[in-house]
Design an enzyme around this catalytic site. Structure first.
Site, PDB file in Angstrom:
ATOM      1  N   LYS A 179     -31.197  10.271 -45.381  1.00  0.00           N
ATOM      2  CA  LYS A 179     -30.659   9.776 -44.095  1.00  0.00           C
ATOM      3  C   LYS A 179     -29.227  10.276 -43.862  1.00  0.00           C
ATOM      4  CE  LYS A 179     -34.568   7.857 -43.747  1.00  0.00           C
ATOM      5  NZ  LYS A 179     -35.187   6.565 -43.579  1.00  0.00           N
TER       6      LYS A 179
HETATM    7  C1  LIG Z   1     -36.480   5.776 -43.726  1.00  0.00           C
HETATM    8  C2  LIG Z   1     -37.120   4.995 -42.644  1.00  0.00           C
HETATM    9  C3  LIG Z   1     -37.470   3.641 -42.792  1.00  0.00           C
HETATM   10  C4  LIG Z   1     -37.449   2.922 -44.109  1.00  0.00           C
HETATM   11  O1  LIG Z   1     -36.262   2.964 -44.795  1.00  0.00           O
HETATM   12  P1  LIG Z   1     -36.268   2.859 -46.394  1.00  0.00           P
HETATM   13  O2  LIG Z   1     -34.805   2.713 -46.703  1.00  0.00           O
HETATM   14  O3  LIG Z   1     -36.869   4.091 -46.936  1.00  0.00           O
HETATM   15  O4  LIG Z   1     -37.031   1.627 -46.760  1.00  0.00           O
HETATM   16  C5  LIG Z   1     -37.966   2.969 -41.695  1.00  0.00           C
HETATM   17  N1  LIG Z   1     -38.139   3.586 -40.509  1.00  0.00           N
HETATM   18  C6  LIG Z   1     -37.840   4.882 -40.327  1.00  0.00           C
HETATM   19  C7  LIG Z   1     -38.033   5.494 -38.983  1.00  0.00           C
HETATM   20  C8  LIG Z   1     -37.341   5.635 -41.397  1.00  0.00           C
HETATM   21  O5  LIG Z   1     -37.068   6.931 -41.214  1.00  0.00           O
END
Ligand SMILES: *Cc1c(COP(=O)(O)O)cnc(C)c1O
Length: 361
Positions: A179
């Site tokens: 991210k």
């Molecule tokens: C990464 C992501 C999540 C979940 O986040 P995690 O930290 O991996 O649990 C939820 N929604 C979207 C659109 C994502 O890209």
């Protein structure tokens, strides 16, 4: 190999982690509070509550708004599965609305047809870092008395006319390593509602207000001070990272828009390019293979829409959502992360142009 994602860790992150190790306070403590205050300020909201992941942020945001069995939540089928799964976790039913092919985000013009007496919330997903059409979505929510829970897991710092995503409704963010900023694992719920914030705080810590007295069923979805220290160091760099992503995306678009369909950004929208996603039609899988052979990592987000996943097929979903289904066969994401050098950007551009024109070297 040019990777599709690369977390950037500097001395600030290393020193912050060591300071926490030496403090002796490893789990949720003062660093988590400091990270929450800084994140709330970045987002322009009253409260930010840190959790163990983006998935648990979504889960707790739904619970804190009283969403549960018998309720329906409208969301996008073109997302990471955690968006919809969080709705299943609370016992509610995800209802999928097709996407708009220019933004890959939920198509607001199709939402109202899917609203029923059971609909409690809208969960727009700001996919790839591109804000959803929040004006239309907030208007629908207001007219039907619905809660809005924004899945902003890919959109830290994205905004519409300066208003940050995660401040329209309740926001849910992820700090997974791919991210825009990371805490290794981690999440955040943002809200202006004092009661929702308090409920998320209690839910993430076993429903415990007073030590070892438990008012309701809660969870251990806490963030640690180690993660928060990493998050604070990363948050200080978010603007810089996002500006680099935006500049990289601009360069790619300038050089690719004549050969392929490049990302569209609506006026007033600040797209923070978690992913730079192009559309390559029937050549997609061949392109992925060719790019890999030439040392360029790619990603397919997402190869199978959520309603077509085995979990949802098992639950009896029979939706036909033509845009999401078509896009899952056509999209391809190229590296856009802030660690890319100019030489790497040039290599990506040259390779894609060459492949697209079918000239084998
Ligand atoms: C990464 C992501 C999540 C979940 O986040 P995690 O930290 O991996 O649990 C939820 N929604 C979207 C659109 C994502 O890209």
């Amino acid at each position: 190999m040019i990777p599709i994602a690369k977390p950037l860790m500097g001395d600030e992150e290393k020193e912050a982690i060591i300071a926490v190790l030496e403090s002796g306070m490893l789990a949720q403590g003062p660093k988590v509070e400091e990270f929450e205050r800084a994140f709330a300020a970045m987002c322009g909201v009253r409260h930010a509550v840190a959790t163990s992941s983006g998935t648990t942020a979504l889960h707790l945001a739904l619970l804190a708004h009283g969403i549960g069995p018998g309720d329906e939540v409208i969301t996008s089928p073109f997302t990471f599965i955690a968006s919809a799964n969080s709705i299943l976790f609370v016992g509610a039913r995800p209802v999928f609305v097709d996407i708009d092919e220019s933004s890959y985000n939920i198509d607001p013009t199709l939402i109202e047809a899917r609203i029923t007496s059971r609909t409690k919330a809208l969960m727009p997903v700001h996919l790839f870092g591109n804000p959803c059409d929040m004006e239309a979505i907030m208007d629908i929510a207001a007219r039907h008395g619905l809660v809005v829970i924004e899945d902003a897991a890919q959109a830290h710092g994205a905004s519409i006319n300066g208003k940050k995503v995660g401040s329209f409704g309740a926001g849910c963010f992820s700090f997974y390593p791919t991210k825009n900023i990371t805490t290794a694992e981690g999440g955040m719920v943002t809200t202006d509602d004092d009661q929702v914030a308090e409920k998320v705080r209690l839910l993430r810590n076993h429903g415990m207000k007073r030590r070892y007295y438990h008012d309701f069923l809660g969870y251990n979805f806490r963030m640690t001070d180690l993660q928060a220290a990493l998050g604070l160091a990363q948050l200080a760099k978010l603007e810089d990272f996002n500006e680099k992503r935006i500049a990289n995306a601009r360069y790619l678009t300038e050089h690719l828009r004549d050969v392929i369909i490049t990302p569209q950004v609506k006026g007033g929208h600040r797209h923070v390019f978690h992913q730079y996603t192009i559309r390559v039609n029937e050549k997609r899988d061949w392109m992925v293979e060719q790019l890999r052979e030439r040392g360029i990592g790619t990603g397919i987000y997402y190869p199978l829409p959520v309603h077509k996943q085995p979990v949802y097929q098992e639950l009896g979903y029979t939706d036909h959502l033509p845009v999401a289904e078509a896009m899952s066969r056509k999209v391809l994401s190229l590296p856009v992360h802030p660690a890319l050098s100019q030489a790497e950007l040039d290599r990506i551009v040259e390779t894609v142009v060459q492949l697209y024109k079918g000239e084998r070297d």
